[in-house]
Design a protein around this motif. Sequence first.
Motif, PDB file in Angstrom:
ATOM      1  N   GLU A   1       1.971 105.270  16.610  1.00  0.00           N
ATOM      2  CA  GLU A   1       2.095 106.437  14.598  1.00  0.00           C
ATOM      3  C   GLU A   1       2.565 105.486  13.773  1.00  0.00           C
ATOM      4  OE1 GLU A   1       5.075 108.543  15.869  1.00  0.00           O
ATOM      5  OE2 GLU A   1       4.543 109.950  17.314  1.00  0.00           O
TER       6      GLU A   1
ATOM      7  N   VAL B   1      -1.006 103.442  13.250  1.00  0.00           N
ATOM      8  CA  VAL B   1      -2.131 104.363  12.588  1.00  0.00           C
ATOM      9  C   VAL B   1      -2.119 104.706  11.339  1.00  0.00           C
ATOM     10  CG1 VAL B   1      -3.510 106.443  12.930  1.00  0.00           C
ATOM     11  CG2 VAL B   1      -2.588 105.487  14.924  1.00  0.00           C
ATOM     12  N   SER B   2      -0.667 105.225  10.609  1.00  0.00           N
ATOM     13  CA  SER B   2      -0.192 105.366   9.627  1.00  0.00           C
ATOM     14  C   SER B   2      -0.515 104.021   8.742  1.00  0.00           C
ATOM     15  CB  SER B   2       1.087 105.332   9.598  1.00  0.00           C
ATOM     16  OG  SER B   2       1.450 105.589   8.407  1.00  0.00           O
ATOM     17  N   ARG B   3      -0.157 102.923   8.609  1.00  0.00           N
ATOM     18  CA  ARG B   3      -0.550 101.474   7.875  1.00  0.00           C
ATOM     19  C   ARG B   3      -1.861 101.835   8.021  1.00  0.00           C
ATOM     20  NH1 ARG B   3       0.665  98.730   4.013  1.00  0.00           N
ATOM     21  NH2 ARG B   3       0.199  96.676   4.441  1.00  0.00           N
ATOM     22  N   ARG B   4      -2.828 102.043   8.950  1.00  0.00           N
ATOM     23  CA  ARG B   4      -4.055 101.491   8.664  1.00  0.00           C
ATOM     24  C   ARG B   4      -4.263 102.883   7.964  1.00  0.00           C
ATOM     25  NH1 ARG B   4      -7.471 104.561  13.594  1.00  0.00           N
ATOM     26  NH2 ARG B   4      -5.816 106.808  11.976  1.00  0.00           N
ATOM     27  N   ASP B   5      -4.042 104.354   7.778  1.00  0.00           N
ATOM     28  CA  ASP B   5      -4.559 104.341   6.831  1.00  0.00           C
ATOM     29  C   ASP B   5      -4.540 104.670   5.839  1.00  0.00           C
ATOM     30  OD1 ASP B   5      -6.078 105.966   8.938  1.00  0.00           O
ATOM     31  OD2 ASP B   5      -4.142 108.028   9.408  1.00  0.00           O
ATOM     32  N   GLU B   6      -3.063 104.129   4.871  1.00  0.00           N
ATOM     33  CA  GLU B   6      -2.223 103.985   4.117  1.00  0.00           C
ATOM     34  C   GLU B   6      -3.132 102.536   3.979  1.00  0.00           C
ATOM     35  OE1 GLU B   6       1.434 101.780   2.448  1.00  0.00           O
ATOM     36  OE2 GLU B   6       2.053 102.238   4.212  1.00  0.00           O
TER      37      GLU B   6
ATOM     38  N   ASP C   1      -6.509 101.429   4.073  1.00  0.00           N
ATOM     39  CA  ASP C   1      -7.769 102.273   4.348  1.00  0.00           C
ATOM     40  C   ASP C   1      -8.310 103.211   2.854  1.00  0.00           C
ATOM     41  OD1 ASP C   1     -11.081 102.875   4.743  1.00  0.00           O
ATOM     42  OD2 ASP C   1      -9.865 105.034   5.232  1.00  0.00           O
ATOM     43  N   GLU C   2      -6.844 104.188   2.209  1.00  0.00           N
ATOM     44  CA  GLU C   2      -7.204 104.575   1.124  1.00  0.00           C
ATOM     45  C   GLU C   2      -6.847 103.689  -0.079  1.00  0.00           C
ATOM     46  OE1 GLU C   2      -3.850 107.796  -0.711  1.00  0.00           O
ATOM     47  OE2 GLU C   2      -4.183 107.584   1.278  1.00  0.00           O
TER      48      GLU C   2
ATOM     49  N   ARG D   1     -10.390 101.940  -0.261  1.00  0.00           N
ATOM     50  CA  ARG D   1     -11.287 103.022  -1.538  1.00  0.00           C
ATOM     51  C   ARG D   1     -10.774 102.924  -2.451  1.00  0.00           C
ATOM     52  NH1 ARG D   1     -14.131 106.173   2.847  1.00  0.00           N
ATOM     53  NH2 ARG D   1     -13.295 105.884   4.782  1.00  0.00           N
TER      54      ARG D   1
ATOM     55  N   GLU E   1      -6.727  95.096   7.350  1.00  0.00           N
ATOM     56  CA  GLU E   1      -6.876  95.944   7.859  1.00  0.00           C
ATOM     57  C   GLU E   1      -7.372  95.629   9.586  1.00  0.00           C
ATOM     58  OE1 GLU E   1      -9.100 100.525   7.255  1.00  0.00           O
ATOM     59  OE2 GLU E   1      -9.037  98.783   5.244  1.00  0.00           O
TER      60      GLU E   1
END
Length: 241
Positions: free
Chosen positions: A57, A60-65, A67-68, A71, A115
């Motif tokens: 968890e 995944v949270s770090r990956r999404d952060e 990625d955001e 972007r 990432e």
Amino acid sequence: MNRLALEQLFKLQEVDTRLHELRTKLASLVETSGQKAVAGDVRALLQSQKVMNSKMETLVSRRDELDEHSRALMAKVKNIRAKEMSGAISHRDFASTEAEISHLEAQRAELDDAEFEVFSQIELLESQTQDLEQSLSQKNTQLSELKQMNSGVANGLNAEIASLEDRRSELLGLIDVDLEKIYEEIHARVGSMTIARVENGNCQGCRLKLSSVEIEGVKRTLAHEFSRPPTCEQCGRILFI
């Protein structure tokens, strides 16, 4: 009390010995069969799974952060490029704009590296989680089989215990109450072999060598009615010849 009563005591002792064996086996069944150890393995694996899930968890949270954030940087670069193409940025500001783009792209490259590292950790953790789930599945299957097996064994033990308890009640009905009390008192003290045979002049309970006078005394007592059975001077067990 007489010799026949002591013979009944021998039968009672056999029943009590067997009952003790069965109850001990029943009490230790979960441990001796390996069920306790396997259950411990399952608990340990579940705890590891919980830790892995928590770590996943976080990753995944770090990956999404990341990625955001990446972007957002891409959007800034794209916006600046669009302004350059439209002529909205003067020639005088072009150099500083390019420097800003270079800085943003450098940041994005760092984010990409970070990432990638997170993706690698996620991939490794997914592999470890898969291995753990496989081990957990195998252990759960093993635990289920052991429980089923032990349930059958326990049913058999309980059935034999119930039968022996009935037999014990029958024997107690044939034994004098005072003799039963003596038996129970000695049994509570010595734990096993409450009534011992005399063989080759020795008490089979403690191996004490009886004198010929003592042996004759035991024989005389058993030949008639008695108020208290003969006992070994050393261990206190009831003697029988």
